[in-house]
Design a protein around this motif. Structure first.
Motif, short mmCIF file in Angstrom:
data_model
loop_
_atom_site.label_atom_id
_atom_site.label_comp_id
_atom_site.label_asym_id
_atom_site.label_seq_id
_atom_site.Cartn_x
_atom_site.Cartn_y
_atom_site.Cartn_z
N LEU A 4 0.81 -1.22 0.00
CA LEU A 4 0.00 0.00 0.00
C LEU A 4 0.85 1.27 0.00
CD1 LEU A 4 -2.87 -0.83 2.52
CD2 LEU A 4 -2.94 -0.85 0.04
N GLN A 5 2.14 1.15 0.22
CA GLN A 5 2.98 2.33 0.36
C GLN A 5 2.97 3.21 -0.88
OE1 GLN A 5 4.22 3.42 3.14
NE2 GLN A 5 3.66 1.60 4.27
N ALA A 6 3.02 2.63 -2.07
CA ALA A 6 3.08 3.41 -3.30
C ALA A 6 1.70 3.56 -3.96
CB ALA A 6 4.04 2.75 -4.29
N ALA A 7 0.67 3.10 -3.30
CA ALA A 7 -0.67 3.12 -3.88
C ALA A 7 -1.25 4.54 -3.87
CB ALA A 7 -1.58 2.16 -3.12
N HIS A 8 -2.20 4.76 -4.76
CA HIS A 8 -2.93 6.03 -4.83
C HIS A 8 -4.28 5.85 -4.15
CE1 HIS A 8 -4.57 9.76 -6.32
NE2 HIS A 8 -5.59 9.10 -6.83
N PHE A 9 -4.59 6.70 -3.16
CA PHE A 9 -5.82 6.62 -2.39
C PHE A 9 -6.74 7.77 -2.75
CE2 PHE A 9 -2.27 5.05 0.16
CZ PHE A 9 -2.67 3.73 0.33
N LEU A 10 -8.03 7.48 -2.77
CA LEU A 10 -9.01 8.51 -3.10
C LEU A 10 -10.30 8.20 -2.34
CD1 LEU A 10 -10.03 10.85 -5.04
CD2 LEU A 10 -10.80 9.00 -6.53
N ILE A 11 -10.94 9.23 -1.82
CA ILE A 11 -12.28 9.08 -1.28
C ILE A 11 -13.17 9.99 -2.10
CG2 ILE A 11 -12.14 10.80 0.58
CD1 ILE A 11 -13.55 8.37 2.24
N ARG A 12 -14.28 9.44 -2.57
CA ARG A 12 -15.16 10.19 -3.47
C ARG A 12 -16.61 9.90 -3.14
NH1 ARG A 12 -17.50 6.49 -6.63
NH2 ARG A 12 -16.35 4.61 -7.19
N LYS A 13 -17.49 10.72 -3.69
CA LYS A 13 -18.92 10.51 -3.48
C LYS A 13 -19.37 9.23 -4.19
CE LYS A 13 -20.08 15.27 -2.68
NZ LYS A 13 -20.93 16.41 -2.94
N MET A 14 -20.23 8.49 -3.52
CA MET A 14 -20.81 7.29 -4.11
C MET A 14 -21.78 7.68 -5.22
SD MET A 14 -23.02 4.39 -2.10
CE MET A 14 -23.88 3.10 -3.01
N THR A 15 -21.80 6.90 -6.28
CA THR A 15 -22.74 7.10 -7.38
C THR A 15 -23.58 5.84 -7.56
OG1 THR A 15 -21.33 6.22 -9.13
CG2 THR A 15 -21.02 8.56 -8.54
N ALA A 16 -24.59 5.93 -8.41
CA ALA A 16 -25.43 4.77 -8.71
C ALA A 16 -24.60 3.62 -9.29
CB ALA A 16 -26.56 5.16 -9.65
N ASP A 17 -23.50 3.95 -9.94
CA ASP A 17 -22.63 2.90 -10.49
C ASP A 17 -21.98 2.04 -9.40
OD1 ASP A 17 -23.19 3.81 -13.04
OD2 ASP A 17 -21.34 4.99 -13.20
N ASP A 18 -21.96 2.53 -8.18
CA ASP A 18 -21.35 1.78 -7.07
C ASP A 18 -22.35 0.87 -6.35
OD1 ASP A 18 -18.75 3.10 -7.22
OD2 ASP A 18 -19.78 4.87 -6.43
N LEU A 19 -23.62 0.93 -6.70
CA LEU A 19 -24.64 0.19 -5.95
C LEU A 19 -24.34 -1.30 -5.84
CD1 LEU A 19 -27.95 1.92 -7.09
CD2 LEU A 19 -27.00 1.85 -4.78
N ASN A 20 -23.97 -1.94 -6.93
CA ASN A 20 -23.75 -3.39 -6.90
C ASN A 20 -22.61 -3.79 -5.97
OD1 ASN A 20 -25.85 -4.05 -8.65
ND2 ASN A 20 -24.56 -3.87 -10.46
N ILE A 21 -21.49 -3.10 -6.07
CA ILE A 21 -20.34 -3.49 -5.25
C ILE A 21 -20.57 -3.17 -3.78
CG2 ILE A 21 -18.93 -1.41 -5.56
CD1 ILE A 21 -16.55 -3.49 -5.86
N VAL A 22 -21.16 -2.02 -3.48
CA VAL A 22 -21.42 -1.67 -2.08
C VAL A 22 -22.42 -2.65 -1.47
CG1 VAL A 22 -22.38 0.11 -0.55
CG2 VAL A 22 -20.74 0.74 -2.34
N LEU A 23 -23.44 -3.05 -2.23
CA LEU A 23 -24.40 -4.04 -1.73
C LEU A 23 -23.74 -5.39 -1.51
CD1 LEU A 23 -27.29 -4.80 -0.96
CD2 LEU A 23 -27.70 -5.33 -3.38
N ALA A 24 -22.87 -5.81 -2.41
CA ALA A 24 -22.16 -7.09 -2.24
C ALA A 24 -21.32 -7.06 -0.97
CB ALA A 24 -21.29 -7.38 -3.46
N TRP A 25 -20.62 -5.96 -0.70
CA TRP A 25 -19.85 -5.85 0.54
C TRP A 25 -20.78 -5.92 1.74
CZ3 TRP A 25 -17.12 -0.76 -1.20
CH2 TRP A 25 -16.13 -1.05 -2.15
N ARG A 26 -21.85 -5.12 1.72
CA ARG A 26 -22.76 -5.01 2.87
C ARG A 26 -23.43 -6.34 3.18
NH1 ARG A 26 -25.76 -5.56 6.31
NH2 ARG A 26 -27.00 -4.06 7.47
#
Length: 176
Positions: A4-26
């Motif tokens: 993770l040391q050289a990785a690029h991190f980002l926090i962004r607003k959730m969109t409708a395109d994220d619904l499937n993956i967020v539901l799978a995690w939840r």
């Protein structure tokens, strides 16, 4: 965590395109068992929640990415006009070690710098030792215990309450 040391991190607003993956995690059993509602959530229920929440200016639904790949979800809900908010979060069940800490730091930076919050509050079911340690590791203070606060259908559980003030937040030196 070296990967993770050289990785690029980002926090962004959730969109409708994220619904499937967020539901799978939840809905993953390792996530769901630590939630107040433990039933498997349908896509219809999830979509309705997202549409309601997206219309509420006090709710901030965020996706945490590593190298442009979604790795976690954060919900920050402003609960008062005094710039106080609750947060909740989870990471992808297959996320690499260290992802949770990176998500926590990015979410708190967002909360204090972008949203200009004074305080972020968290809760953890008392049996969720990892969440309790996670909050302490980010500098949260334990502010109380709500005894037998949550009933899961079979047992009562205590809820541990945490708080972190903006002037206590120290992003550097809290582990990488």
């Amino acid at each position: 965590m070296d990967n993770l040391q050289a990785a690029h991190f980002l926090i962004r607003k959730m969109t409708a395109d994220d619904l499937n993956i967020v539901l799978a995690w939840r809905n993953h059993p390792d996530i769901r068992r630590y939630m107040y509602t433990q039933h498997e959530i349908s896509m219809e229920e999830h979509r309705a929640w997202f549409e309601r929440s997206s219309q509420d200016s006090r709710k901030h639904l965020l996706v945490f990415e590593i190298n442009e790949k979604p790795q976690g979800f954060v919900n920050i809900t402003e609960i008062s006009s005094g710039r106080v908010a609750d947060w909740g979060f989870y990471i992808a069940p297959d996320a690499v070690k260290g992802t949770g800490r990176r998500l926590g730091k990015a979410a708190l930076e967002y909360a204090f710098n972008n949203l200009n919050l004074h305080k972020v509050c968290g809760q953890s079911l008392a049996f969720n030792e990892r969440s309790i340690q996670f909050h302490h590791g980010l500098g949260f203070q334990q502010e109380g215990t709500l005894r037998d606060q949550h009933y899961d259908g079979e047992n009562y559980h205590a809820v541990i309450c945490f708080g972190l003030l903006s002037n206590e937040w120290q992003p550097e030196g809290r582990g990488q």
